[in-house]
Design an enzyme around this catalytic site. Sequence first.
Site, short mmCIF file in Angstrom:
data_model
loop_
_atom_site.label_atom_id
_atom_site.label_comp_id
_atom_site.label_asym_id
_atom_site.label_seq_id
_atom_site.Cartn_x
_atom_site.Cartn_y
_atom_site.Cartn_z
N ARG A 1 -7.03 10.76 14.33
CA ARG A 1 -6.53 11.68 15.37
C ARG A 1 -6.89 13.13 15.07
O ARG A 1 -7.17 13.91 15.98
CB ARG A 1 -5.01 11.54 15.49
CG ARG A 1 -4.59 10.44 16.43
CD ARG A 1 -3.08 10.31 16.48
NE ARG A 1 -2.65 9.51 17.63
CZ ARG A 1 -2.91 8.22 17.81
NH1 ARG A 1 -3.63 7.56 16.92
NH2 ARG A 1 -2.48 7.58 18.87
N HIS B 1 -12.19 7.39 13.85
CA HIS B 1 -11.08 7.23 14.79
C HIS B 1 -9.86 8.11 14.46
O HIS B 1 -8.85 8.05 15.15
CB HIS B 1 -10.62 5.78 14.83
CG HIS B 1 -9.89 5.36 13.59
ND1 HIS B 1 -10.54 4.96 12.46
CD2 HIS B 1 -8.58 5.33 13.29
CE1 HIS B 1 -9.66 4.68 11.53
NE2 HIS B 1 -8.46 4.90 11.99
N GLU C 1 -0.27 9.65 9.84
CA GLU C 1 -0.12 8.63 8.80
C GLU C 1 0.60 9.13 7.55
O GLU C 1 1.36 8.39 6.93
CB GLU C 1 -1.48 8.05 8.42
CG GLU C 1 -2.14 7.20 9.51
CD GLU C 1 -2.90 8.01 10.55
OE1 GLU C 1 -2.96 9.27 10.42
OE2 GLU C 1 -3.42 7.42 11.51
N GLU D 1 0.85 -1.21 0.00
CA GLU D 1 0.00 0.00 0.00
C GLU D 1 0.89 1.25 0.00
O GLU D 1 0.70 2.18 0.78
CB GLU D 1 -0.98 0.02 1.17
CG GLU D 1 -2.15 0.95 1.00
CD GLU D 1 -3.08 0.95 2.20
OE1 GLU D 1 -2.76 1.58 3.22
OE2 GLU D 1 -4.14 0.30 2.13
C1 UD1 Z 1 -3.97 3.33 14.86
C2 UD1 Z 1 -3.13 3.97 13.75
C3 UD1 Z 1 -4.02 4.51 12.64
C4 UD1 Z 1 -4.97 3.46 12.14
C5 UD1 Z 1 -5.74 2.87 13.32
C6 UD1 Z 1 -6.60 1.73 12.85
C7 UD1 Z 1 -1.05 5.08 14.37
C8 UD1 Z 1 -0.43 6.30 14.93
N1 UD1 Z 1 -2.38 5.09 14.31
O1 UD1 Z 1 -4.72 4.37 15.49
O2 UD1 Z 1 -3.21 4.94 11.56
O3 UD1 Z 1 -5.86 4.04 11.23
O4 UD1 Z 1 -4.83 2.37 14.30
O5 UD1 Z 1 -7.56 1.37 13.78
O6 UD1 Z 1 -0.36 4.15 14.02
N2 UD1 Z 1 -6.86 0.26 21.90
C9 UD1 Z 1 -7.35 -0.80 22.63
N3 UD1 Z 1 -7.44 -2.03 22.02
C10 UD1 Z 1 -7.05 -2.25 20.73
C11 UD1 Z 1 -6.57 -1.15 20.00
C12 UD1 Z 1 -6.47 0.09 20.60
O7 UD1 Z 1 -7.70 -0.66 23.79
O8 UD1 Z 1 -7.16 -3.38 20.24
C13 UD1 Z 1 -6.75 1.59 22.56
C14 UD1 Z 1 -5.55 1.65 23.54
O9 UD1 Z 1 -5.90 2.47 24.61
C15 UD1 Z 1 -4.48 2.32 22.68
C16 UD1 Z 1 -5.33 3.32 21.89
O10 UD1 Z 1 -6.53 2.61 21.59
O11 UD1 Z 1 -3.45 2.93 23.42
C17 UD1 Z 1 -4.69 3.88 20.67
O12 UD1 Z 1 -4.16 2.88 19.82
P1 UD1 Z 1 -3.10 3.33 18.66
O13 UD1 Z 1 -2.77 2.14 17.83
O14 UD1 Z 1 -1.97 4.08 19.26
O15 UD1 Z 1 -3.92 4.38 17.83
P2 UD1 Z 1 -5.24 4.21 16.99
O16 UD1 Z 1 -6.05 5.42 17.27
O17 UD1 Z 1 -5.82 2.88 17.21
N1 UDP Z 2 -13.34 -2.93 10.70
C1 UDP Z 2 -13.70 -3.99 11.53
N2 UDP Z 2 -14.52 -3.73 12.61
C2 UDP Z 2 -14.99 -2.49 12.89
C3 UDP Z 2 -14.60 -1.42 12.04
C4 UDP Z 2 -13.77 -1.67 10.97
O1 UDP Z 2 -13.30 -5.13 11.30
O2 UDP Z 2 -15.74 -2.34 13.87
C5 UDP Z 2 -12.42 -3.20 9.59
C6 UDP Z 2 -12.86 -2.71 8.23
O3 UDP Z 2 -13.55 -3.72 7.52
C7 UDP Z 2 -11.56 -2.34 7.54
C8 UDP Z 2 -10.62 -2.03 8.69
O4 UDP Z 2 -11.24 -2.50 9.87
O5 UDP Z 2 -11.00 -3.43 6.82
C9 UDP Z 2 -10.35 -0.56 8.78
O6 UDP Z 2 -9.66 -0.31 9.94
P1 UDP Z 2 -9.66 1.10 10.64
O7 UDP Z 2 -10.84 1.88 10.22
O8 UDP Z 2 -9.48 0.84 12.09
O9 UDP Z 2 -8.30 1.75 10.13
P2 UDP Z 2 -7.88 2.53 8.80
O10 UDP Z 2 -8.27 1.71 7.63
O11 UDP Z 2 -8.53 3.87 8.85
O12 UDP Z 2 -6.40 2.65 8.96
#
Ligand code: UD1
Ligand code: UDP
Length: 375
Positions: free
Chosen positions: A209, A207, A135, A121
Site C-alpha cells: 500500500r 502490491h 502490516e 511469524e
Molecule cells: C493484503 C494484505 C497485505 C498482504 C497482501 C498479500 C492487508 C491490509 N493487506 O493486501 O498485508 O501483503 O494481501 O497479497 O491485510 N483482490 C481480488 N482478488 C483476490 C484478492 C484481492 O480481486 O483474490 C482485490 C479486491 O479488489 C480487494 C483488493 O484486491 O478488495 C484488496 O485486497 P486486500 O486483501 O484488502 O489488500 P491487498 O492489497 O491484497
Molecule cells: N505468489 C504467488 N503468485 C504470484 C505472486 C506471489 O503464488 O503471482 C506467492 C509467493 O510465492 C509467496 C506469496 O505469494 O509465497 C507472497 O504473497 P504476497 O506477495 O501477495 O504477500 P506478502 O508476502 O507480501 O504478504
Amino acid sequence: MTEKKKILVVVGTRPEAIKMAPVILALREQEWAEVTVLATAQHRQMLDQVMSAFGIDTDIDLNLMRPNQSLTELTARILQGMDEVFREREFDAVLVQGDTTTVMAVALAAFYRRIPVGHIEAGLRTGDIHNPFPEEMNRVVAGRLSRWHFAPTQSARQNLIREGYPDTAVHVTGNTVIDALMTVASRELDIGVALPHDRRLVLVTSHRRENFGQPLREICQAVRDLVEKYPDIHVLFPVHPNPNVVSTVDEILSGHPSITLTSPLDYLPFVAAMKRAYLVLSDSGGVQEEAPALAKPVLVLRRETERPEAVEEGVVRLVGADRDAIVAQASALLDDAGAYAAMARGVSPYGDGKASQRIVSILKEGLSVQVAMPA
Ligand code: UD1
Ligand code: UDP
C-alpha cells in the site's frame, strides 16, 4: 484417549494460506487435535488457488472479500463474522499467521471471547508503524493479543523480548514458508506462460500500500528502462489484483514486447517462475524469504524491511522505489557476473523446512495434551 483439543486455523489472504498450509497438514496428522480451517476470504481467488494447490478443504468460509475493500470495512466484517462463529462453536486455541487485517481482527475477536491465540511469524518489526502500512501495526496488535509467539528467527524473537514478552512465550521455529517451498520446489513445475527461452528472466511483483501512486509509477518506469537498456532480458510481472496496482501497471507497462503482464500466478507456477528467474524485483514479504532459498537475488522495492536476515547475508538488497536506484542496482547485477554470483548463493536464513512440526509440538505442550498411557 482424552478429549481432543479443538484448534481453529484461520487464513485470509494468499500468503497466509501458503504459510499456514504446512501447519494445517501437520496438525491434521495429530490424534490429539480436532482441526477446523476457517477462511475469512479477505482474498477470494488468490486464497482458493492456494488451498486447492495444497489439497486443503475449508470448513468455514466467511466469504468477506469485496472489490477495492477499505481496511475499516474489512476489519468490521471480520470482527462480526468471527464473533458469530465463536458464539456457535467452542475452541481451545486459534492460530493466525502473519500481519494482515485478517490476523489482527481475528486475534482481537478471539481475545474478546478469551480464546488463546497462537501467532505464527511473530516478532517481525521495522519499528515504523507506517511502514509497511498497515502490516506493522497489525502484527504489533496481534502480538499483544497472543499467548504463543512463533518467531521465525532469533532476531524476531529478540524484538519480542525487547517489547517485554516473557521468554517462555516466544519460540523460534523457522518460517513455515520454507516448509511449503520445500514440499514443492524439487518437482518439475511449469510456469504456464509462454516466455522467450533465450533471455534472462526478471520476475517482478509489487502490491504494498505504501507504494501505491508515485512509488509504483517509479517502479514501473524502472522496469521499462531496464527492458530498453537490456535487449537480452524479459520481464514477467504477475499483477496483484488490487485495483490500485492494476491501473498503474497497465498504464505504464502494457503492450511492450519484452514485458509479460499476467494475472497472479498460482503458487506452483509462481515457484516455477522464481526457479527460472535470473533476478527478482519485489516488495513482497514472502518472496523475500523464498527467492534466497532458491539462490535468486532479490532487489526489494522498499526502503526498509522487517526481514533483515537475508540483507545481512548479502543475498537480498533494499533499493526502495526510486526509478534511478532500481535501474542502477539491477544493472549492477545484470552487467557483473561476479556481483551476481555473490548474491546468488542459495542461503536460507528463514527456515529448514521443519517449522510446522515445531509449532505443532509447542502447541501440544502448551495445551497440556495428556498422552494416553498404555494399560
Ligand atoms: C493484503 C494484505 C497485505 C498482504 C497482501 C498479500 C492487508 C491490509 N493487506 O493486501 O498485508 O501483503 O494481501 O497479497 O491485510 N483482490 C481480488 N482478488 C483476490 C484478492 C484481492 O480481486 O483474490 C482485490 C479486491 O479488489 C480487494 C483488493 O484486491 O478488495 C484488496 O485486497 P486486500 O486483501 O484488502 O489488500 P491487498 O492489497 O491484497
Ligand atoms: N505468489 C504467488 N503468485 C504470484 C505472486 C506471489 O503464488 O503471482 C506467492 C509467493 O510465492 C509467496 C506469496 O505469494 O509465497 C507472497 O504473497 P504476497 O506477495 O501477495 O504477500 P506478502 O508476502 O507480501 O504478504
